[in-house]
Every structure is written in structure tokens, then in C-alpha cells.
Design an enzyme around this catalytic site. Sequence first.
Site, PDB file in Angstrom:
ATOM      1  N   ARG A 295       9.253  27.518   7.707  1.00  0.00           N
ATOM      2  CA  ARG A 295      10.275  28.516   8.077  1.00  0.00           C
ATOM      3  C   ARG A 295       9.659  29.671   8.863  1.00  0.00           C
ATOM      4  O   ARG A 295       8.821  30.408   8.373  1.00  0.00           O
ATOM      5  CB  ARG A 295      11.038  28.994   6.835  1.00  0.00           C
ATOM      6  CG  ARG A 295      10.259  29.823   5.855  1.00  0.00           C
ATOM      7  CD  ARG A 295      11.056  30.030   4.570  1.00  0.00           C
ATOM      8  NE  ARG A 295      11.176  28.759   3.851  1.00  0.00           N
ATOM      9  CZ  ARG A 295      11.170  28.638   2.526  1.00  0.00           C
ATOM     10  NH1 ARG A 295      11.083  29.693   1.755  1.00  0.00           N
ATOM     11  NH2 ARG A 295      11.271  27.452   1.961  1.00  0.00           N
TER      12      ARG A 295
ATOM     13  N   SER B 121       6.319  25.859   3.538  1.00  0.00           N
ATOM     14  CA  SER B 121       7.355  25.490   4.498  1.00  0.00           C
ATOM     15  C   SER B 121       7.020  25.944   5.920  1.00  0.00           C
ATOM     16  O   SER B 121       6.122  26.754   6.146  1.00  0.00           O
ATOM     17  CB  SER B 121       8.681  26.113   4.088  1.00  0.00           C
ATOM     18  OG  SER B 121       8.811  27.394   4.665  1.00  0.00           O
TER      19      SER B 121
ATOM     20  N   ARG C 226       7.344  20.324  -4.175  1.00  0.00           N
ATOM     21  CA  ARG C 226       6.854  21.698  -4.321  1.00  0.00           C
ATOM     22  C   ARG C 226       7.289  22.266  -5.662  1.00  0.00           C
ATOM     23  O   ARG C 226       8.448  22.104  -6.050  1.00  0.00           O
ATOM     24  CB  ARG C 226       7.400  22.593  -3.192  1.00  0.00           C
ATOM     25  CG  ARG C 226       6.772  22.225  -1.879  1.00  0.00           C
ATOM     26  CD  ARG C 226       7.062  23.219  -0.769  1.00  0.00           C
ATOM     27  NE  ARG C 226       6.218  22.836   0.345  1.00  0.00           N
ATOM     28  CZ  ARG C 226       6.614  22.775   1.610  1.00  0.00           C
ATOM     29  NH1 ARG C 226       7.843  23.120   1.940  1.00  0.00           N
ATOM     30  NH2 ARG C 226       5.778  22.401   2.542  1.00  0.00           N
TER      31      ARG C 226
ATOM     32  N   ASP D 253      21.372  19.381   6.042  1.00  0.00           N
ATOM     33  CA  ASP D 253      21.027  18.865   4.705  1.00  0.00           C
ATOM     34  C   ASP D 253      20.585  19.962   3.732  1.00  0.00           C
ATOM     35  O   ASP D 253      20.568  19.746   2.526  1.00  0.00           O
ATOM     36  CB  ASP D 253      19.903  17.819   4.829  1.00  0.00           C
ATOM     37  CG  ASP D 253      18.681  18.350   5.571  1.00  0.00           C
ATOM     38  OD1 ASP D 253      18.701  19.512   6.012  1.00  0.00           O
ATOM     39  OD2 ASP D 253      17.699  17.597   5.725  1.00  0.00           O
ATOM     40  N   HIS D 254      20.220  21.127   4.236  1.00  0.00           N
ATOM     41  CA  HIS D 254      19.671  22.173   3.355  1.00  0.00           C
ATOM     42  C   HIS D 254      20.752  23.088   2.799  1.00  0.00           C
ATOM     43  O   HIS D 254      20.850  23.318   1.603  1.00  0.00           O
ATOM     44  CB  HIS D 254      18.662  23.032   4.135  1.00  0.00           C
ATOM     45  CG  HIS D 254      17.298  22.421   4.244  1.00  0.00           C
ATOM     46  ND1 HIS D 254      17.065  21.253   4.905  1.00  0.00           N
ATOM     47  CD2 HIS D 254      16.095  22.833   3.782  1.00  0.00           C
ATOM     48  CE1 HIS D 254      15.769  20.966   4.837  1.00  0.00           C
ATOM     49  NE2 HIS D 254      15.159  21.914   4.160  1.00  0.00           N
TER      50      HIS D 254
ATOM     51  N   ASP E 168      10.552  21.398  10.143  1.00  0.00           N
ATOM     52  CA  ASP E 168      10.484  21.286   8.694  1.00  0.00           C
ATOM     53  C   ASP E 168       9.105  20.737   8.361  1.00  0.00           C
ATOM     54  O   ASP E 168       8.630  19.802   9.004  1.00  0.00           O
ATOM     55  CB  ASP E 168      11.569  20.345   8.154  1.00  0.00           C
ATOM     56  CG  ASP E 168      11.685  20.478   6.656  1.00  0.00           C
ATOM     57  OD1 ASP E 168      12.575  21.213   6.178  1.00  0.00           O
ATOM     58  OD2 ASP E 168      10.846  19.886   5.943  1.00  0.00           O
TER      59      ASP E 168
HETATM   60  C1  MIC Z   1      11.034  23.467   2.203  1.00  0.00           C
HETATM   61  O1  MIC Z   1      10.894  22.399   1.625  1.00  0.00           O
HETATM   62  O2  MIC Z   1      10.437  24.503   1.858  1.00  0.00           O
HETATM   63  C2  MIC Z   1      11.995  23.556   3.362  1.00  0.00           C
HETATM   64  C3  MIC Z   1      13.162  24.348   2.916  1.00  0.00           C
HETATM   65  O3  MIC Z   1      12.436  22.265   3.701  1.00  0.00           O
HETATM   66  C4  MIC Z   1      11.250  24.205   4.538  1.00  0.00           C
HETATM   67  C5  MIC Z   1      12.102  24.521   5.695  1.00  0.00           C
HETATM   68  C6  MIC Z   1      12.920  25.756   5.527  1.00  0.00           C
HETATM   69  O4  MIC Z   1      12.467  26.728   4.917  1.00  0.00           O
HETATM   70  O5  MIC Z   1      14.050  25.746   6.031  1.00  0.00           O
HETATM   71  C7  MIC Z   1      10.071  23.374   5.041  1.00  0.00           C
HETATM   72  O6  MIC Z   1       9.540  22.572   4.321  1.00  0.00           O
HETATM   73  O7  MIC Z   1       9.636  23.583   6.178  1.00  0.00           O
HETATM   74 FE1  SF4 Z   2      14.639  19.444   1.664  1.00  0.00          FE
HETATM   75 FE2  SF4 Z   2      12.275  20.665   2.043  1.00  0.00          FE
HETATM   76 FE3  SF4 Z   2      13.011  19.788  -0.370  1.00  0.00          FE
HETATM   77 FE4  SF4 Z   2      12.424  18.050   1.491  1.00  0.00          FE
HETATM   78  S1  SF4 Z   2      11.032  19.534   0.577  1.00  0.00           S
HETATM   79  S2  SF4 Z   2      14.166  17.930   0.103  1.00  0.00           S
HETATM   80  S3  SF4 Z   2      13.204  19.029   3.332  1.00  0.00           S
HETATM   81  S4  SF4 Z   2      13.981  21.407   0.797  1.00  0.00           S
END
Ligand code: MIC
Ligand code: SF4
Length: 638
Positions: free
Chosen positions: A534, A532, A379, A64-65, A119
Site C-alpha cells: 500500500r 503490504s 499475515r 476483492d478487498h 498488491d
Molecule cells: C495486504 O494483504 O496487506 C493487502 C491488503 O492485500 C495489501 C494491499 C493493500 O494494502 O491494499 C498488500 O498485500 O499489498
Molecule cells: Fe487479500 Fe492481501 Fe489477504 Fe491476500 S493477503 S487475501 S490480497 S488482504
Amino acid sequence: MALNLTQKIIQAHLASGEMKAGQPIALKMDQTLTQDATGTMAYLQFEALGVPRVRTELSVSYVDHNTLQEDFKNPDDHNFLRTIAAKYGLVFSRPGNGICHQVHLERFARPGRTLIGSDSHTPTAGGIGSLAIGAGGLDVAMCMAGNPFSLKMPKVVKVYLTGALPAWVTAKDVILEVLRRETVKGGVGCVYEYCGPGVETLTVPERATITNMGAELGATTSIFPSDSMTRQFLKAQDREDQWENLGPDEGATYDREIHLELDKLEPLAAAPHMPDVIVPVRDLEGKPVDQVAIGSCTNSSYVDMARVAMILRGRTVHPRLSLGIAPGSRQVLAMIAENGYLNDMIGAGARLLESACGPCIGQGFAPPTNGVSVRTFNRNFEGRSGTATAGIYLVSPEVAAVAAVEGKFTDPRTFGEYPKVTMPERFKIDDSMFIFPPEDGSKVEILRGPNIAPLPVKGELEPRLEGVALIKVGDNITTDHIMPAGKYLPLRSNVPEYAKHVFESIDKEFAARAKAKQGGFIIGGENYGQGSSREHAALCPMYLGVKAVIVKSFARIHLANLVNFGIVPLTFQNPADYDKIDLNDHLHIDVSDLSRPLVLDNRTKGIKIPVVHSLSGRDIEILKAGGQLSLAKKQAGA
Ligand code: MIC
Ligand code: SF4
């Protein structure tokens, strides 16, 4: 003893430890989820563990990313994920099926079950009464291999809800109000457990909006009870048999309590550049808006979309801006198509985006220079949108849709009648975009594109760490600062390439300097590594030779990721000592015995600085081995 809901689920899954706040515990995980941006690493790590098949009740791999597919990298990753899922017994959710958290809530999350996901917004499933925790990919890999998940027993905060939400005030405003009170670091080490008479007025997707953004509090997770509302939702998803009545015991106690009167809330926004900079929308009234984005795992449910459509119906998006809408899942998209809501959106001139993370993680639809972007996401960190000068405001879908029509912030309560939308009695169920694994996956060939680089490994911990302060950063540094996503997402499976961009938005020279100096130290303020999950924010600095991170305080997931990759996480015993280190100062510390008091020697300034840590015995063992994977292999060998 009367237990709250969090304690009940923890007790039922406790593999080791005592349920005393702050003490190390390990929990059996029933379910796991990964997404593609963290998943490739997680599966490489799982593979390295040498286990023939996942040992969970259910493990799902979502895509999905990383869906832009500008070249071979993303589609290669998707093929890798599809084939490795089949080999090891995971359900694979194909690209196009939707955002992991939305889809998991619809089809798999269960009351009373534990879920770990690579995630940070995995707690979305707390809306259905699951104890759902975000973690680094390696922790998820360990759980897929059947190990319990290690964490500190959280404190449980009771969030007592009374009343009901007035018109135009939404679940998003509930969590924004909690963020206003608690801040982005207020939830570290805590679970937010919602209860009280207000709970029954909230549907499961509304609850999920609230638990989703509990991640922004730094919380371990958030959870709602499983009640008749949960039952209705499960029934509508054809899963009523998975319902259980679950809530706190009569007389249960909590570590802390906050009280929210739902009827007293008003439409709110999180202003740039932190999710806890909360202002009432009425204070923003009239402020011109340059872009509106609706979607993300926070606010892209069927009812969210339907209400947006009703606001847009018969109107046109204001000429000064562009409106992008990403329905959260294929289920949502199919239903709004069937019910005509999609036509309202298209008719108003909305730009339909894929059912994926998209602009939330800087994958397209970036705002213009100095742009004001109004988003229903979770975010709003500086630069995360892809435009360094843009300011992101986080709001409800209703506030966003009204702003899209008006071209400026507008208190939606002045817009007209609140659109009435009811929860469907039955959702459109079509699981054909899941690939369920074969009974025996041993013959499946794993497809690996050239962008998938081997896992870097670190040697055992050196007894003495020496080097310079490679960077000194302030409070609330996010993993987006440490390891930018957006246009670099396709490098997630290639650590040597991705590592070139560590701290890029703060200091373009960081990666080159770290390499040239053969590593060193990172110095930071409060809540370092928030945001996140990550693990690349630890893995890539490790690759560059970072030995220790010394800060005023850490965010939970990042702290665990540092340990997992063998970087020593330390905090100043006296936070004011942060001022005693400058960029390029030469530092030295003896870490040969982490159970003794530790002193950081600033050799440039001739000052000795006491530092501390909150590492468990197990954490220390992992650090000494050079990371969790090295330890697991060592133990397997032994
Ligand atoms: C995010 O919202 O920052 C992400 C991208 O979903 C991350 C995961 C990632 O960096 O792949 C998260 O929330 O953990
Ligand atoms: Fe995707 Fe992270 Fe954004 Fe949720 S917060 S939509 S999991 S990138």
C-alpha cells in the site's frame, strides 16, 4: 551462459541495465493487476499520465478487498473502477468474482510472462512460472502506461526440493519452514526459485501457496518452473495453448542455495505476531482456539476447500468457536457447491464468507478479546485482524479445519485418515463476471463518488530538510502499523481523511503532531515498511509533511513507494547510531547533492550522524522532482 529461470525471464524482458545482482534494471511488464484498495489511486495516477489506453498485453482490475459496503464509499469506488477500466482498456473483475491472486492464477497468469500488481502477494502467479512482482500503485500505473518497471537486479536463491509431502503436511508447511529459516527480512533483494525432484510432486495451487507467502520473506518474488504439472493445470483451465516448458538451463548457477526435504516436514504454525515465529503444531497441542478462518489468497483453492469439507463432513464446529470460510474465487465456490463440499461445510456449522479478502484485511470476522484465532492466511501482524489483543496463528487449511472441530490445536496426524482429494481434470469455467473492455473506450463516462479526493502532489525536494523526529519505532514495522487498513479501507481514495490515521496503533497523536510541526522525520529499525504494497504508507506521511525516513534497513516495496512520493529514504551508516536520536530531537540534513556523503545533524544533542542511501540515479531524479508523477509530467511537458 547457463541461466536460471529467473535470469531467463528477466533477460527476455530487460529494457535496460545489466543482470548483475544489486544493479538497477528495468523490465518490460506484460501484464498488470490491481485490486480495489490500491487500484483507485493507481487509476487516478494513470489518468494523470494522460495515456489514452493501457499499453500492456493484459491489465486486470479486481474488486476483492473493500467489499463490506457499509455506506456509499466502497460501491462508489467499485463504479469508478468499472468505468475507468472500460475507458482505458482493462478487464474488470466484478466484486464476487474472487480474490485477485486466486482468480489471476486460474484465468490469466502465464508461464514466462512478467506481471506487476499493486498488491504484495502478486508473486502468487509464480506458482505457474510467471515472474510476478508486487509494487505500489504508481509503479503499476507507470507500467500500464507502457513504461518498464525499475528495480534492482535480485539475487536468486535456489530452493532445492526433494522427496514428497507426507500425509497432513502441506504446501503451507513448506513456506512456513522457509520462513523459519530465512525470516521476514531474509528475502529482501532476492528471488526464491524452486527446483529439484520435489517440485513435480506439487500441484500449481500448492506452488502458488508457496510463492504467495514468499512475500512474507520480503522477497522480490518466488517462482516455480513450468512443467507437465503446469500444463495439466492450464489444460484444466482450458488454457493449454498458453503452456510453455520453462525451467533453468542445465548448469545454471545461483547466489545461494537452501535444501528442503519435503518428506521430513511436519505441520507448522506461525505464532503471534510475525509470519516467521514458527512452531510445530504438536507443540501447541491442546491450546484452546477461539476462532478459525479459512480462505485468503494463500489457501483458498478448490483442493484446499475440498479437504476442509472432508474433515468437517458429518461433524459440528466446536461450541467454543466460530468457523468462517471464504472460498478464494467464484470458480472454487461454484465447484464446491456442485460437488457437495459446500453442504459439508454448512452442515458442520461453518459461516460462509464472501469470496474476498474479508477477515484477512480486518474486514469483519474479528476475533474476540484476547482471542486465539487460527487462520490459513499469510499475515498475523498485531492488530491487523481488527482486535488489538488477539493472537493470530497461521496454519494450513487441514490444521485449521481440525482445530475447528476439536476446539483446540491438534496435531492433524492424530486425527485420522488424510482425506484424499485429486485435482479436477477440468475446472468450471465461467468468465461472465469479467467485463471485457470495448474496442474504443473514449466515450465512456467515468463515475466518481464524493469520497474520491484529488491526488495530493508534493513540490520539488528542498535542498535542506529540517524538523523534529516525529516518531521513533523499532524493527519490522509493517505498513499495517504505518497505515492501518481494516475499518479505514473505505478511505483509500481520500488521502486527507486517511492521513488522520497514520501510525494510529503505535501513537494516536502522530498525525496531529506531524501536522502541527509541519512535518519532520521518521526514525525506524530493521526491515522498515515490510508487508503490504500500500503506497498510502508513503503517500499519507507525505501529505502530513514527512520529509525523510531514517532507519536501519528498508523493505523493498515501501522503499520504492517513499521515493515515488518524494520522501527521502536514508539508512544509518552505523546501525548503532539509531540510539543517538530520540523523539522530538531537532534534526537537519543537507540533501542538495545526494551523490555526496550525507550527515544528519542532531541539533538537540549536538551530534553528527553519517547516513547513506541505495538510490539509483533515476531514484534521485524522482526525489528531486517531488515524486514520480511530477517527474513524468515534467518529462512529458519537456
Ligand atoms: C495486504 O494483504 O496487506 C493487502 C491488503 O492485500 C495489501 C494491499 C493493500 O494494502 O491494499 C498488500 O498485500 O499489498
Ligand atoms: Fe487479500 Fe492481501 Fe489477504 Fe491476500 S493477503 S487475501 S490480497 S488482504
